[in-house]
Design a protein around this motif. Structure first.
Motif, PDB file in Angstrom:
ATOM      1  N   ILE A  13      43.344  18.561  34.076  1.00  0.00           N
ATOM      2  CA  ILE A  13      42.087  17.834  34.137  1.00  0.00           C
ATOM      3  C   ILE A  13      41.763  17.413  32.716  1.00  0.00           C
ATOM      4  CG2 ILE A  13      39.618  18.011  34.615  1.00  0.00           C
ATOM      5  CD1 ILE A  13      40.296  20.032  36.799  1.00  0.00           C
ATOM      6  N   ASP A  14      41.709  16.092  32.522  1.00  0.00           N
ATOM      7  CA  ASP A  14      41.398  15.565  31.201  1.00  0.00           C
ATOM      8  C   ASP A  14      40.322  14.488  31.339  1.00  0.00           C
ATOM      9  OD1 ASP A  14      42.599  12.996  31.733  1.00  0.00           O
ATOM     10  OD2 ASP A  14      44.542  13.854  31.302  1.00  0.00           O
ATOM     11  N   PRO A  15      39.822  13.947  30.243  1.00  0.00           N
ATOM     12  CA  PRO A  15      38.721  12.976  30.313  1.00  0.00           C
ATOM     13  C   PRO A  15      39.026  11.714  31.122  1.00  0.00           C
ATOM     14  CG  PRO A  15      38.941  13.807  28.086  1.00  0.00           C
ATOM     15  CD  PRO A  15      40.122  14.327  28.861  1.00  0.00           C
ATOM     16  N   SER A  16      40.283  11.392  31.348  1.00  0.00           N
ATOM     17  CA  SER A  16      40.608  10.188  32.115  1.00  0.00           C
ATOM     18  C   SER A  16      40.450  10.386  33.628  1.00  0.00           C
ATOM     19  CB  SER A  16      42.043   9.736  31.814  1.00  0.00           C
ATOM     20  OG  SER A  16      42.977  10.656  32.347  1.00  0.00           O
ATOM     21  N   LEU A  17      40.344  11.625  34.083  1.00  0.00           N
ATOM     22  CA  LEU A  17      40.206  11.915  35.507  1.00  0.00           C
ATOM     23  C   LEU A  17      38.771  11.649  35.937  1.00  0.00           C
ATOM     24  CD1 LEU A  17      41.735  12.957  38.002  1.00  0.00           C
ATOM     25  CD2 LEU A  17      41.012  15.249  37.374  1.00  0.00           C
ATOM     26  N   LYS A  18      38.586  10.716  36.890  1.00  0.00           N
ATOM     27  CA  LYS A  18      37.249  10.333  37.340  1.00  0.00           C
ATOM     28  C   LYS A  18      36.801  11.108  38.562  1.00  0.00           C
ATOM     29  CE  LYS A  18      37.696   5.594  35.736  1.00  0.00           C
ATOM     30  NZ  LYS A  18      37.701   4.186  36.148  1.00  0.00           N
ATOM     31  N   PHE A  19      37.728  11.351  39.502  1.00  0.00           N
ATOM     32  CA  PHE A  19      37.352  12.025  40.731  1.00  0.00           C
ATOM     33  C   PHE A  19      38.563  12.702  41.348  1.00  0.00           C
ATOM     34  CE2 PHE A  19      38.367   7.654  41.847  1.00  0.00           C
ATOM     35  CZ  PHE A  19      39.267   7.809  42.887  1.00  0.00           C
ATOM     36  N   PHE A  20      38.265  13.564  42.315  1.00  0.00           N
ATOM     37  CA  PHE A  20      39.273  14.287  43.079  1.00  0.00           C
ATOM     38  C   PHE A  20      38.871  14.166  44.536  1.00  0.00           C
ATOM     39  CE2 PHE A  20      40.244  18.275  45.277  1.00  0.00           C
ATOM     40  CZ  PHE A  20      41.612  18.318  45.136  1.00  0.00           C
ATOM     41  N   LEU A  21      39.812  13.787  45.396  1.00  0.00           N
ATOM     42  CA  LEU A  21      39.521  13.635  46.814  1.00  0.00           C
ATOM     43  C   LEU A  21      40.494  14.472  47.624  1.00  0.00           C
ATOM     44  CD1 LEU A  21      38.122  12.225  49.221  1.00  0.00           C
ATOM     45  CD2 LEU A  21      39.820  10.422  49.008  1.00  0.00           C
ATOM     46  N   LEU A  22      39.935  15.325  48.449  1.00  0.00           N
ATOM     47  CA  LEU A  22      40.715  16.124  49.385  1.00  0.00           C
ATOM     48  C   LEU A  22      40.254  15.714  50.769  1.00  0.00           C
ATOM     49  CD1 LEU A  22      42.633  18.548  49.943  1.00  0.00           C
ATOM     50  CD2 LEU A  22      40.609  19.999  49.850  1.00  0.00           C
ATOM     51  N   GLY A  23      41.179  15.205  51.596  1.00  0.00           N
ATOM     52  CA  GLY A  23      40.787  14.722  52.904  1.00  0.00           C
ATOM     53  C   GLY A  23      41.802  15.064  53.977  1.00  0.00           C
ATOM     54  N   CYS A  24      41.325  15.182  55.198  1.00  0.00           N
ATOM     55  CA  CYS A  24      42.195  15.421  56.344  1.00  0.00           C
ATOM     56  C   CYS A  24      43.042  14.187  56.631  1.00  0.00           C
ATOM     57  CB  CYS A  24      41.362  15.753  57.576  1.00  0.00           C
ATOM     58  SG  CYS A  24      40.641  17.391  57.520  1.00  0.00           S
ATOM     59  N   ASP A  25      44.027  14.351  57.487  1.00  0.00           N
ATOM     60  CA  ASP A  25      44.975  13.274  57.747  1.00  0.00           C
ATOM     61  C   ASP A  25      44.322  12.022  58.307  1.00  0.00           C
ATOM     62  OD1 ASP A  25      44.512  14.543  60.211  1.00  0.00           O
ATOM     63  OD2 ASP A  25      46.472  14.007  60.974  1.00  0.00           O
ATOM     64  N   GLY A  26      43.190  12.141  58.985  1.00  0.00           N
ATOM     65  CA  GLY A  26      42.508  10.963  59.512  1.00  0.00           C
ATOM     66  C   GLY A  26      42.079   9.996  58.424  1.00  0.00           C
ATOM     67  N   ILE A  27      41.805  10.515  57.233  1.00  0.00           N
ATOM     68  CA  ILE A  27      41.428   9.675  56.098  1.00  0.00           C
ATOM     69  C   ILE A  27      42.611   8.802  55.674  1.00  0.00           C
ATOM     70  CG2 ILE A  27      40.697   9.696  53.669  1.00  0.00           C
ATOM     71  CD1 ILE A  27      38.494  10.645  55.503  1.00  0.00           C
ATOM     72  N   TRP A  28      43.802   9.364  55.721  1.00  0.00           N
ATOM     73  CA  TRP A  28      44.990   8.696  55.169  1.00  0.00           C
ATOM     74  C   TRP A  28      45.783   7.903  56.204  1.00  0.00           C
ATOM     75  CZ3 TRP A  28      43.783   9.123  50.409  1.00  0.00           C
ATOM     76  CH2 TRP A  28      43.190  10.276  49.926  1.00  0.00           C
ATOM     77  N   GLU A  29      45.402   7.940  57.469  1.00  0.00           N
ATOM     78  CA  GLU A  29      46.186   7.264  58.505  1.00  0.00           C
ATOM     79  C   GLU A  29      46.063   5.746  58.486  1.00  0.00           C
ATOM     80  OE1 GLU A  29      46.690  10.468  62.103  1.00  0.00           O
ATOM     81  OE2 GLU A  29      44.885   9.246  62.090  1.00  0.00           O
ATOM     82  N   THR A  30      44.944   5.217  58.018  1.00  0.00           N
ATOM     83  CA  THR A  30      44.749   3.773  58.106  1.00  0.00           C
ATOM     84  C   THR A  30      44.780   3.064  56.757  1.00  0.00           C
ATOM     85  OG1 THR A  30      42.336   3.958  57.999  1.00  0.00           O
ATOM     86  CG2 THR A  30      43.348   4.023  60.183  1.00  0.00           C
ATOM     87  N   LYS A  31      44.667   3.793  55.666  1.00  0.00           N
ATOM     88  CA  LYS A  31      44.668   3.193  54.327  1.00  0.00           C
ATOM     89  C   LYS A  31      45.603   3.978  53.414  1.00  0.00           C
ATOM     90  CE  LYS A  31      41.094   0.486  55.264  1.00  0.00           C
ATOM     91  NZ  LYS A  31      41.383  -0.506  56.225  1.00  0.00           N
ATOM     92  N   THR A  32      46.162   3.292  52.425  1.00  0.00           N
ATOM     93  CA  THR A  32      47.047   3.944  51.461  1.00  0.00           C
ATOM     94  C   THR A  32      46.226   4.700  50.415  1.00  0.00           C
ATOM     95  OG1 THR A  32      47.082   2.057  49.952  1.00  0.00           O
ATOM     96  CG2 THR A  32      48.769   2.106  51.707  1.00  0.00           C
ATOM     97  N   ASP A  33      46.881   5.599  49.713  1.00  0.00           N
ATOM     98  CA  ASP A  33      46.227   6.324  48.619  1.00  0.00           C
ATOM     99  C   ASP A  33      45.614   5.346  47.626  1.00  0.00           C
ATOM    100  OD1 ASP A  33      47.429   8.473  49.871  1.00  0.00           O
ATOM    101  OD2 ASP A  33      48.745   8.984  48.209  1.00  0.00           O
ATOM    102  N   ASP A  34      46.382   4.322  47.270  1.00  0.00           N
ATOM    103  CA  ASP A  34      45.946   3.350  46.276  1.00  0.00           C
ATOM    104  C   ASP A  34      44.687   2.607  46.736  1.00  0.00           C
ATOM    105  OD1 ASP A  34      46.424   2.073  43.725  1.00  0.00           O
ATOM    106  OD2 ASP A  34      46.972   0.284  44.864  1.00  0.00           O
ATOM    107  N   LYS A  35      44.656   2.173  47.990  1.00  0.00           N
ATOM    108  CA  LYS A  35      43.490   1.450  48.506  1.00  0.00           C
ATOM    109  C   LYS A  35      42.252   2.338  48.529  1.00  0.00           C
ATOM    110  CE  LYS A  35      45.709  -2.093  51.253  1.00  0.00           C
ATOM    111  NZ  LYS A  35      45.884  -2.686  52.574  1.00  0.00           N
TER     112      LYS A  35
END
Length: 80
Positions: A13-35
């Protein structure tokens, strides 16, 4: 397909890190990590609204598939 192998990242964890997201598979099924990361990065400081908007973005008004309609939970942590 459901995988029992999680995607994970190990780093510092350094100053460039803005956020952290932990999500269930439903979050990732329709959109890519990048989007999803770009969507969150454009957000505002109302974190509750940001999480609600993310669900709306993932579900989409025209998502007629069954993807992303279950297992919709997330933890969104912002770093200052």
């Amino acid at each position: 397909m459901v995988s029992n192998r999680p995607l994970f990242f190990e780093g510092n964890i350094d100053p460039s890190l803005k956020f952290f997201l932990l999500g269930c598979d439903g979050i990732w099924e329709t959109k890519t990590d990048d989007k999803i990361c770009k969507f969150i990065d454009k957000g505002n400081n109302d974190f509750k609204k940001q999480a609600e908007d993310l669900f709306e973005y993932v579900l989409g008004w025209n998502n007629k598939s069954k993807k992303g309609k279950d297992n919709m939970s997330l933890i969104l942590v912002y770093f200052k």
